[in-house]
Design a protein around this motif. Structure first.
Motif, PDB file in Angstrom:
ATOM      1  N   CYS A   1       0.828  -1.223   0.000  1.00 11.59           N
ATOM      2  CA  CYS A   1       0.000   0.000   0.000  1.00 11.59           C
ATOM      3  C   CYS A   1       0.853   1.260   0.000  1.00 11.59           C
ATOM      4  CB  CYS A   1      -0.920   0.001   1.220  1.00 11.59           C
ATOM      5  SG  CYS A   1      -2.194  -1.257   1.200  1.00 11.59           S
ATOM      6  N   VAL A   2       1.869   1.295   0.865  1.00 10.52           N
ATOM      7  CA  VAL A   2       2.697   2.491   0.983  1.00 10.52           C
ATOM      8  C   VAL A   2       3.514   2.707  -0.289  1.00 10.52           C
ATOM      9  CG1 VAL A   2       4.571   3.557   2.282  1.00 10.52           C
ATOM     10  CG2 VAL A   2       2.784   2.323   3.490  1.00 10.52           C
ATOM     11  N   ASN A   3       4.017   1.628  -0.867  1.00  9.22           N
ATOM     12  CA  ASN A   3       4.759   1.766  -2.119  1.00  9.22           C
ATOM     13  C   ASN A   3       3.848   2.222  -3.251  1.00  9.22           C
ATOM     14  OD1 ASN A   3       7.614   1.223  -1.995  1.00  9.22           O
ATOM     15  ND2 ASN A   3       7.110  -0.841  -1.334  1.00  9.22           N
ATOM     16  N   TYR A   4       2.616   1.727  -3.277  1.00 13.89           N
ATOM     17  CA  TYR A   4       1.668   2.175  -4.293  1.00 13.89           C
ATOM     18  C   TYR A   4       1.437   3.676  -4.174  1.00 13.89           C
ATOM     19  CZ  TYR A   4      -2.687   2.843  -6.861  1.00 13.89           C
ATOM     20  OH  TYR A   4      -3.638   3.311  -7.733  1.00 13.89           O
ATOM     21  N   PHE A   5       1.308   4.156  -2.949  1.00 10.77           N
ATOM     22  CA  PHE A   5       1.078   5.587  -2.749  1.00 10.77           C
ATOM     23  C   PHE A   5       2.278   6.409  -3.195  1.00 10.77           C
ATOM     24  CE2 PHE A   5       1.756   9.284   0.029  1.00 10.77           C
ATOM     25  CZ  PHE A   5       0.687  10.059  -0.380  1.00 10.77           C
ATOM     26  N   PHE A   6       3.467   6.067  -2.701  1.00 14.45           N
ATOM     27  CA  PHE A   6       4.649   6.877  -2.992  1.00 14.45           C
ATOM     28  C   PHE A   6       5.041   6.820  -4.469  1.00 14.45           C
ATOM     29  CE2 PHE A   6       5.825   6.667   1.664  1.00 14.45           C
ATOM     30  CZ  PHE A   6       5.692   8.027   1.861  1.00 14.45           C
ATOM     31  N   TYR A   7       5.067   5.620  -5.025  1.00 11.42           N
ATOM     32  CA  TYR A   7       5.469   5.518  -6.427  1.00 11.42           C
ATOM     33  C   TYR A   7       4.397   6.063  -7.357  1.00 11.42           C
ATOM     34  CZ  TYR A   7       9.679   2.975  -5.248  1.00 11.42           C
ATOM     35  OH  TYR A   7      10.916   2.647  -4.749  1.00 11.42           O
TER      36      TYR A   7
ATOM     37  N   LEU B   1      -7.032   1.507   4.325  1.00 10.57           N
ATOM     38  CA  LEU B   1      -8.180   1.290   5.202  1.00 10.57           C
ATOM     39  C   LEU B   1      -8.574  -0.182   5.220  1.00 10.57           C
ATOM     40  CD1 LEU B   1      -9.987   3.056   6.984  1.00 10.57           C
ATOM     41  CD2 LEU B   1     -11.612   3.174   5.098  1.00 10.57           C
ATOM     42  N   THR B   2      -8.450  -0.854   4.082  1.00 11.58           N
ATOM     43  CA  THR B   2      -8.728  -2.292   4.021  1.00 11.58           C
ATOM     44  C   THR B   2      -7.783  -3.066   4.932  1.00 11.58           C
ATOM     45  OG1 THR B   2      -9.499  -2.087   1.737  1.00 11.58           O
ATOM     46  CG2 THR B   2      -8.886  -4.289   2.495  1.00 11.58           C
ATOM     47  N   GLY B   3      -6.487  -2.732   4.877  1.00 15.84           N
ATOM     48  CA  GLY B   3      -5.527  -3.383   5.756  1.00 15.84           C
ATOM     49  C   GLY B   3      -5.792  -3.089   7.221  1.00 15.84           C
TER      50      GLY B   3
END
Length: 445
Positions: free
Chosen positions: A134-140, A174-176
């Motif tokens: 999730c965090v990589n999806y956001f940043f990249y 939010l799912t996580g």
């Protein structure tokens, strides 16, 4: 070699420096602390990972010199690999940063799982990797939108994903979060929240910093190579000075660190940074920003170097003038900035290593993993790099980067026609009041 040491080990099994720190921990710890430590499961001990050929070749040496040679040989191998990926270009560098990020995350999460695996915490590793995704999806996704704007606008699916990128990222997180709440087990509440915090702190330290490294890379490969090389140089020279001349302990968290190594590493790194900057500042391949070419659909590193990478004359202070006999010296302005980068790598960078040492001592382990013989895990090699990445990004934003006309134009092209006309008229009025527009019109005539 890479060996995990537990509190339960006898003094005879521990090196001298660990005996001292072990006794300090025992003397300074309260009864309640001892009880807490006694209840922490032990981390399993990995096997010796030194290649058999090195073990045979160095079998006649003492453990001190054997470790010195193993570290030296593997250091040269890693430096050679570093040169190779620089030669391969910015895309390969970005991929390597992503791989290093994933490996560092895996090493830290594995420690947490090894400590608490006997409690069978539900979904711990699954949720940890999900949050990493999730965090990589956001940043990249933010990076793609920022640096590949034209490409994103050309493709309808990418344009939709870009428009709702932050909402999608939040929905994924939010799912996580809901999955974590649903996985809570009554008898493990505290441990599960410990590991939830463990995962998020790891994401903050590892993923955020690797994202900043990639942003620094887009400013020009020199902003990636020089800071990383300064940290590597400081690590090597501090080890060398400490190995041969070290007598005075620097900090209790790392008993092998000495003041001699710290000071020697500082001066060696500053000199190294100035020399490396001088060599690299003369090549466009290193100093030009990494940009995406819309016509060829490829990255390009080509530009007219800015004033930061143009040789200039600097007047020497009277003291240096009387000492050297020179009145001026020709330097690249970037070399002046490299002093700040080198100083940070030498003075503040090691605190990333001290932080990692404190973390490892808290769990009574020597290294994060045994990936690299004589060096430990990938995180053991990059503990100082992450702190450096933040400093470089803040330094560029504070002292280097100015408004980017190409990004402004990209944003203007994404506006509605009426908004574009409004900005055009406002800009025309502003230029007319400044007296610039008539001058431009006369020049055109």
């Amino acid at each position: 070699m890479t060996e995990l040491r537990h509190r339960g080990a006898t003094d005879a099994d521990l090196p001298p420096e660990d005996k001292g720190s072990e006794s300090e921990l025992k003397d300074g710890a309260s009864d309640s602390d001892s009880k807490v430590d006694a209840g922490v499961p032990e981390v399993p001990v990995p096997s010796d990972d030194t290649p058999e050929v090195l073990n045979k070749a160095l079998s006649g040496l003492s453990s001190r010199w054997k470790n010195w040679w193993v570290r030296g040989i593997l250091t040269l191998a890693m430096i050679s690999f570093f040169f190779f990926i620089i030669y391969m270009g910015p895309i390969v560098l970005m991929m390597i940063v992503l791989c290093v990020q994933i490996k560092c995350f895996q090493e830290i999460i594995t420690i947490g799982y090894s400590v608490y695996h006997s409690y069978h915490l539900p979904w711990f590793r699954t949720l940890s990797w999900y949050f990493l995704l999730c965090v990589n999806y956001f940043f990249y996704g933010e990076t793609v939108t920022d640096y590949f704007f034209s490409l994103v606008q050309r493709e309808e699916p990418l344009r939709i994903l870009s428009k709702y990128h932050r909402f999608i990222s939040f929905a994924l997180y939010l799912t996580g979060f809901c999955m974590f709440v649903l996985s809570l087990v009554k008898k493990h509440y505290r441990l599960q929240f410990y590991m939830f915090g463990w995962t998020h702190v790891t994401l903050l330290i590892v993923v955020t910093q690797s994202h900043l490294i990639i942003h620094n890379l887009f400013e020009g490969m020199i902003w990636f190579i020089v800071p990383i090389s300064c940290v590597i140089c400081n690590d090597i020279m501090a080890y060398m000075f400490g190995f041969f001349f070290g007598r005075t302990p620097l900090i209790k968290l790392s008993p092998k660190k000495t003041w001699e190594g710290f000071i020697g590493g500082f001066f060696a790194t500053v000199v190294f940074g100035i020399l490396l900057s001088y060599v690299m500042a003369g090549y466009r391949y290193f100093v030009c920003p990494v940009e995406f070419n819309n016509d060829s659909n490829r990255f390009q590193v080509d530009c007219e170097p800015s004033d930061l990478f143009q040789l200039q004359d600097y007047a020497l202070p009277a003291v240096l003038e009387s000492f050297t006999g020179w009145t001026t010296v020709r330097l690249y302005p970037f070399q002046i900035h490299s002093i700040a980068l080198s100083a940070f790598a030498s003075i503040m960078g090691p605190f990333g290593g001290f932080f990692a040492s404190g973390f490892k001592r808290a769990f009574k382990i020597k290294d994060f993993a045994n990936t690299i013989p004589g060096h430990g895990g990938i995180m053991d090699r990059f503990d100082c790099q992450y702190l450096m990445a933040t400093f470089v990004n803040v330094y560029i934003a504070s002292f280097i980067r100015g408004p980017n006309p190409s990004k402004v134009i990209q944003q203007l092209l994404a506006l509605r026609p009426d908004q574009q006309l409004y900005i055009f008229n406002s800009l025309k009025t502003h230029l007319t009041e400044k007296g610039l527009l008539p001058a431009l019109e006369e020049a055109a005539v």
